[in-house]
Design an enzyme around this catalytic site. Structure first.
Site, short mmCIF file in Angstrom:
data_model
loop_
_atom_site.label_atom_id
_atom_site.label_comp_id
_atom_site.label_asym_id
_atom_site.label_seq_id
_atom_site.Cartn_x
_atom_site.Cartn_y
_atom_site.Cartn_z
N ARG A 1 -2.49 -6.14 -8.71
CA ARG A 1 -1.09 -7.09 -8.40
C ARG A 1 -1.09 -8.25 -9.44
O ARG A 1 -0.10 -8.32 -10.18
CB ARG A 1 -1.24 -7.67 -6.87
CG ARG A 1 -0.86 -6.68 -6.01
CD ARG A 1 -1.52 -7.19 -4.65
NE ARG A 1 -2.95 -7.04 -4.45
CZ ARG A 1 -3.95 -7.22 -3.44
NH1 ARG A 1 -3.24 -7.82 -2.37
NH2 ARG A 1 -5.09 -7.11 -3.72
N LYS B 1 -16.58 -6.66 5.26
CA LYS B 1 -15.29 -7.51 5.91
C LYS B 1 -15.35 -7.28 7.17
O LYS B 1 -15.44 -6.26 7.86
CB LYS B 1 -14.17 -6.97 5.07
CG LYS B 1 -13.81 -7.43 3.79
CD LYS B 1 -12.43 -6.72 3.27
CE LYS B 1 -12.14 -7.09 1.71
NZ LYS B 1 -10.96 -6.55 1.47
N HIS C 1 0.78 -1.41 -0.02
CA HIS C 1 0.00 -0.10 -0.02
C HIS C 1 0.86 1.21 0.06
O HIS C 1 0.64 2.16 -0.65
CB HIS C 1 -0.76 0.17 1.12
CG HIS C 1 -1.87 -1.10 1.58
ND1 HIS C 1 -2.13 -1.64 2.60
CD2 HIS C 1 -2.85 -1.38 0.65
CE1 HIS C 1 -2.96 -2.60 2.39
NE2 HIS C 1 -3.58 -2.44 1.09
N SER D 1 -2.97 -7.96 3.28
CA SER D 1 -3.04 -7.71 4.60
C SER D 1 -3.42 -9.17 5.21
O SER D 1 -2.81 -9.23 6.49
CB SER D 1 -4.19 -6.95 4.99
OG SER D 1 -3.91 -5.61 4.36
P1 ADP Z 1 -9.64 -3.74 -0.45
O1 ADP Z 1 -10.33 -4.54 0.81
O2 ADP Z 1 -10.44 -2.70 -0.95
O3 ADP Z 1 -9.39 -4.87 -1.45
P2 ADP Z 1 -7.08 -3.53 0.53
O4 ADP Z 1 -6.80 -2.50 1.87
O5 ADP Z 1 -6.67 -4.71 0.60
O6 ADP Z 1 -8.48 -3.14 -0.02
O7 ADP Z 1 -6.30 -2.73 -0.62
C1 ADP Z 1 -6.60 -1.38 -0.69
C2 ADP Z 1 -5.80 -1.09 -2.36
O8 ADP Z 1 -4.52 -1.40 -2.23
C3 ADP Z 1 -6.61 -2.10 -3.49
O9 ADP Z 1 -6.66 -1.17 -4.45
C4 ADP Z 1 -5.51 -3.18 -3.67
O10 ADP Z 1 -5.55 -3.65 -4.79
C5 ADP Z 1 -4.28 -2.40 -3.26
N1 ADP Z 1 -3.17 -3.39 -2.79
C6 ADP Z 1 -3.35 -4.34 -1.81
N2 ADP Z 1 -2.34 -4.95 -1.67
C7 ADP Z 1 -1.44 -4.27 -2.54
C8 ADP Z 1 0.00 -4.69 -2.96
N3 ADP Z 1 0.84 -5.59 -2.25
N4 ADP Z 1 0.65 -3.94 -3.90
C9 ADP Z 1 -0.06 -2.90 -4.21
N5 ADP Z 1 -1.50 -2.67 -4.15
C10 ADP Z 1 -2.05 -3.20 -3.31
#
Ligand code: ADP
Length: 159
Positions: free
Chosen positions: A90, A41, A17, A128
């Site tokens: 990703r 979630k 992130h 996460s």
């Molecule tokens: P959501 O619950 O909306 O999927 P996340 O908090 O997991 O949200 O992720 C928020 C944003 O960050 C999303 O656009 C997700 O694709 C991106 N994201 C999550 N992990 C990564 C990563 N390892 N590299 C790049 N972007 C990421």
């Protein structure tokens, strides 16, 4: 002023992130992390905790702010005067969901542009859920999250 929002659950924020925020913060005048408060979630951290962890992890990026929001992301984008939404991509497997969401957001408000960005290769496999699992099982997460997040995870799983 070109402002962009970066919405997500961020439960918790990790280095993938931060990599996206870092890249996007160089392309726009301001980036706002938008922490989803009430999506479907179940989260480990409360919205206030997730917001604090993002603030503390991105303190080095002067044009990055954090807000919690309960509602449609396009509505928050409009309210905050943002021109668009940034999302991380990703794998091909992210694409279908992101494409559907971008189309829906376009239909809800065509003035808000969805943009996608890939992280550095080393963050491609990071998410996460994996970070939480490794922390819960006693593995070392030093390379995946800022220290403040590592400490918060250790505290959660100690309790
Ligand atoms: P959501 O619950 O909306 O999927 P996340 O908090 O997991 O949200 O992720 C928020 C944003 O960050 C999303 O656009 C997700 O694709 C991106 N994201 C999550 N992990 C990564 C990563 N390892 N590299 C790049 N972007 C990421």
């Amino acid at each position: 002023m070109k402002r962009i929002i970066y919405p997500g659950t961020f439960d918790p924020i990790h280095n993938g992130h931060i990599n996206i925020a870092h890249r996007a913060s160089h392309l726009f005048d301001e980036l706002i992390f938008v922490v989803a408060v009430n999506n479907e979630k179940t989260t480990l951290f409360t919205a206030a905790e997730r917001e604090r962890l993002i603030s503390e992890s991105t303190g080095h990026l002067s044009n990055v702010r954090v807000k919690s929001f309960d509602g449609l992301v396009v509505n928050y984008a409009k309210e905050s005067g943002a021109i668009g939404i940034i999302r991380g991509l990703r794998h091909v497997s992210d694409f279908e969901f992101e494409f559907q969401m971008a189309m829906m957001n376009y239909n809800l408000n065509p003035d808000i542009t969805s943009m996608f960005m890939m992280p550095d290769e080393k963050y491609i496999h990071l998410n996460s859920t994996v970070v939480k699992d490794v922390a819960r099982l006693g593995g070392d997460i030093t390379d995946y999250v800022p220290d403040v997040v590592k400490q918060a995870l250790l505290a959660k799983y100690k309790a």
